[in-house]
Design a protein around this motif. Structure first.
Motif, PDB file in Angstrom:
ATOM      1  N   UNK A 157     -73.878  51.807  75.164  1.00 20.72           N
ATOM      2  CA  UNK A 157     -74.735  51.133  74.181  1.00 20.72           C
ATOM      3  C   UNK A 157     -73.909  50.694  72.974  1.00 20.72           C
ATOM      4  N   UNK A 158     -73.029  51.581  72.496  1.00 21.10           N
ATOM      5  CA  UNK A 158     -72.180  51.249  71.341  1.00 21.10           C
ATOM      6  C   UNK A 158     -71.287  50.054  71.665  1.00 21.10           C
ATOM      7  N   UNK A 159     -70.660  50.073  72.843  1.00 23.94           N
ATOM      8  CA  UNK A 159     -69.788  48.969  73.248  1.00 23.94           C
ATOM      9  C   UNK A 159     -70.584  47.670  73.343  1.00 23.94           C
ATOM     10  N   UNK A 160     -71.810  47.756  73.840  1.00 25.83           N
ATOM     11  CA  UNK A 160     -72.658  46.574  73.950  1.00 25.83           C
ATOM     12  C   UNK A 160     -72.965  45.994  72.572  1.00 25.83           C
ATOM     13  N   UNK A 161     -73.284  46.868  71.626  1.00 25.21           N
ATOM     14  CA  UNK A 161     -73.585  46.413  70.263  1.00 25.21           C
ATOM     15  C   UNK A 161     -72.365  45.743  69.640  1.00 25.21           C
ATOM     16  N   UNK A 162     -71.201  46.384  69.775  1.00 22.73           N
ATOM     17  CA  UNK A 162     -69.975  45.828  69.197  1.00 22.73           C
ATOM     18  C   UNK A 162     -69.638  44.490  69.843  1.00 22.73           C
ATOM     19  N   UNK A 163     -69.797  44.401  71.164  1.00 21.78           N
ATOM     20  CA  UNK A 163     -69.489  43.137  71.837  1.00 21.78           C
ATOM     21  C   UNK A 163     -70.460  42.038  71.403  1.00 21.78           C
ATOM     22  N   UNK A 164     -71.696  42.404  71.141  1.00 25.72           N
ATOM     23  CA  UNK A 164     -72.661  41.417  70.640  1.00 25.72           C
ATOM     24  C   UNK A 164     -72.189  40.852  69.302  1.00 25.72           C
ATOM     25  N   UNK A 165     -71.634  41.719  68.467  1.00 20.65           N
ATOM     26  CA  UNK A 165     -71.083  41.269  67.184  1.00 20.65           C
ATOM     27  C   UNK A 165     -69.882  40.353  67.414  1.00 20.65           C
ATOM     28  N   UNK A 166     -69.047  40.710  68.391  1.00 21.01           N
ATOM     29  CA  UNK A 166     -67.889  39.867  68.726  1.00 21.01           C
ATOM     30  C   UNK A 166     -68.356  38.498  69.208  1.00 21.01           C
ATOM     31  N   UNK A 167     -69.406  38.478  70.027  1.00 16.95           N
ATOM     32  CA  UNK A 167     -69.937  37.218  70.521  1.00 16.95           C
ATOM     33  C   UNK A 167     -70.452  36.356  69.370  1.00 16.95           C
ATOM     34  N   UNK A 168     -71.127  36.999  68.417  1.00 16.91           N
ATOM     35  CA  UNK A 168     -71.609  36.295  67.237  1.00 16.91           C
ATOM     36  C   UNK A 168     -70.427  35.770  66.421  1.00 16.91           C
ATOM     37  N   UNK A 169     -69.364  36.585  66.322  1.00 16.25           N
ATOM     38  CA  UNK A 169     -68.147  36.190  65.591  1.00 16.25           C
ATOM     39  C   UNK A 169     -67.521  34.955  66.241  1.00 16.25           C
ATOM     40  N   UNK A 200     -63.020  45.103  63.393  1.00 19.32           N
ATOM     41  CA  UNK A 200     -61.796  45.901  63.363  1.00 19.32           C
ATOM     42  C   UNK A 200     -62.033  47.320  62.903  1.00 19.32           C
ATOM     43  N   UNK A 201     -62.810  47.483  61.833  1.00 17.30           N
ATOM     44  CA  UNK A 201     -63.115  48.818  61.325  1.00 17.30           C
ATOM     45  C   UNK A 201     -63.886  49.623  62.371  1.00 17.30           C
ATOM     46  N   UNK A 202     -64.857  48.989  62.993  1.00 16.06           N
ATOM     47  CA  UNK A 202     -65.635  49.673  64.030  1.00 16.06           C
ATOM     48  C   UNK A 202     -64.774  50.057  65.219  1.00 16.06           C
ATOM     49  N   UNK A 203     -63.806  49.200  65.551  1.00 17.70           N
ATOM     50  CA  UNK A 203     -62.930  49.488  66.686  1.00 17.70           C
ATOM     51  C   UNK A 203     -62.143  50.771  66.453  1.00 17.70           C
ATOM     52  N   UNK A 204     -61.662  50.971  65.229  1.00 16.11           N
ATOM     53  CA  UNK A 204     -60.900  52.172  64.904  1.00 16.11           C
ATOM     54  C   UNK A 204     -61.759  53.419  65.064  1.00 16.11           C
ATOM     55  N   UNK A 205     -62.964  53.394  64.477  1.00 17.68           N
ATOM     56  CA  UNK A 205     -63.834  54.573  64.533  1.00 17.68           C
ATOM     57  C   UNK A 205     -64.304  54.857  65.959  1.00 17.68           C
ATOM     58  N   UNK A 206     -64.643  53.812  66.701  1.00 21.48           N
ATOM     59  CA  UNK A 206     -65.130  54.004  68.067  1.00 21.48           C
ATOM     60  C   UNK A 206     -64.039  54.586  68.954  1.00 21.48           C
ATOM     61  N   UNK A 207     -62.821  54.071  68.810  1.00 20.85           N
ATOM     62  CA  UNK A 207     -61.710  54.580  69.605  1.00 20.85           C
ATOM     63  C   UNK A 207     -61.462  56.065  69.333  1.00 20.85           C
ATOM     64  N   UNK A 208     -61.493  56.429  68.060  1.00 20.75           N
ATOM     65  CA  UNK A 208     -61.280  57.835  67.696  1.00 20.75           C
ATOM     66  C   UNK A 208     -62.373  58.722  68.288  1.00 20.75           C
ATOM     67  N   UNK A 209     -63.615  58.307  68.109  1.00 18.23           N
ATOM     68  CA  UNK A 209     -64.748  59.081  68.640  1.00 18.23           C
ATOM     69  C   UNK A 209     -64.675  59.176  70.155  1.00 18.23           C
TER      70      UNK A 209
END
Length: 381
Positions: A185-197, A217-226
């Protein structure tokens, strides 16, 4: 200023990605393949993110830059294969899985004449016009469609996994479904933002586009760590199932010539088996074993696994998961009502009855009684 901030964030994200990938590849684990696939997925994401700061260098090497961009076609297939490796204990990479690399190969075959084998001036011209041209737009749209295809495939995989798990296992502390579902779900949300970008880029809204890049970019760092820390420090979170197991409802049509169990409710033999099952559960208390599976129970009762599974899931109309937890909750209720055991705290109680997770015990207890364990105990004080 914004470009510098984007570059700094992407450098941090790539550094964290490579560091965590190194840990994944070197840490001792029972699921080495899962860790390798996860590391590959993270490394390819790092290569994709590196474009935010490495382009000033790679623009002088169009072949390298276009190959770097083409590797993004492998990211979604790797996540799907990682999900398979986590869900199924017997999953192994096979030659057929190379089919997932076809989009990557097709893209590079296209790039062969127009970039890789072109004259130096042609390479530079192609790279300059790629981002704002039809070719770039087509590959971008294809990338988003590929993501949609694989993310749907992952959701379908998790739905099947959850159904089979509930029909065969009871240990909620090791269930893979919840965490992988949240991650998807998190990856889907982030990708939706990328698509909008990406849409903003083609609309010419550069200021908003840069802001969206910083956010991604900020979300990518936090998601990767988690993402990786969860996999590294909570290995017991994952429990795979045998890929040969199928939902009970899928196996029923194969029973050619057999009478459906619902039509045999008046059959004394079926009633006898149900009585035997309930008597065994009450007397032997096999549910006190936290990792009890339907296979374990079938062996103890000297009954075919498939027959026992159908008896519980179809005739009693319960998942094995709910069937066993009902006995655990009934046992917990007896302990909580017993004045002689009032000194036991809630944690000691749920361990005694076969649970190994406080949250799963509370969820199951409230589902069965509409009360929390503490509320239930206090009602008898």
């Amino acid at each position: 200023m914004e470009q510098n901030l984007i570059a700094i964030i992407s450098i941090v994200a790539v550094f964290v990605s490579l560091l965590l990938s190194f840990f994944l590849l070197t840490v001792a684990t029972n699921n080495k393949l899962g860790n390798v696939l996860l590391a590959a997925f993270i490394i390819l994401n790092a290569i994709d993110l590196s474009g935010w700061f490495i382009y000033p260098v790679t623009r002088h090497y169009p072949d390298l830059e276009m190959f770097r961009r083409s590797t993004s076609a492998l990211i979604n297939p790797l996540f799907f294969l990682y999900a398979l490796a986590r869900c199924y204990t017997d999953f192994r990479l096979k030659p057929k899985h190379l089919l997932h690399a076809l989009p990557f190969l097709i893209e590079n075959l296209y790039l062969l004449p127009v970039c890789y084998l072109a004259e130096p001036a042609g390479k530079v011209s192609f790279l300059i016009t790629y981002g704002g041209g039809y070719t770039g737009a087509i590959f971008m749209v294809f990338g988003h469609l590929q993501f949609a295809f694989y993310i749907i495939a992952v959701f379908l995989l998790l739905r099947k996994y959850r159904k089979v798990y509930l029909e065969n296992y009871t240990d909620t502390a090791t269930i893979t479904y919840k965490w992988l579902f949240q991650l998807t779900v998190v990856i889907t949300v982030v990708h939706t933002i990328v698509m909008f970008k990406d849409l903003l880029l083609f609309m010419g809204s550069s200021d908003i586009f840069n802001g969206a890049q910083i956010f991604v970019g900020i979300n990518a760092v936090f998601i990767l760590c988690w993402f990786v820390m969860k996999a590294l420090y909570y290995p017991d979170l994952f429990r795979g199932i045998d890929s040969r197991l199928a939902p009970i409802e899928d196996s029923l049509p194969a029973l050619a010539g057999e009478v459906p169990m619902k039509q045999q409710e008046g059959n004394e033999e079926q009633h006898k088996k149900i009585r035997q099952l309930k008597e065994y559960m009450s007397s032997a208390e096999p549910y006190l074993e936290p990792s009890l599976t339907v296979q374990d129970l079938a062996i103890q009762m000297e009954m075919p696994v498939r027959e026992l599974s159908i008896l519980i899931n179809q005739h009693l109309n319960q998942h094995f998961f709910d069937f066993v937890n009902e006995y655990r909750i009934q046992k917990a209720m007896m302990i909580l009502k017993d004045p002689a055991k009032s000194g036991l705290n809630i944690q000691e109680v749920f361990y005694q009855v076969g649970f190994n997770s406080k949250s799963s015990f509370h969820t199951a207890f409230k589902k069965y009684t509409d009360l929390t364990p503490t509320q239930f105990r206090n009602s008898f004080v």
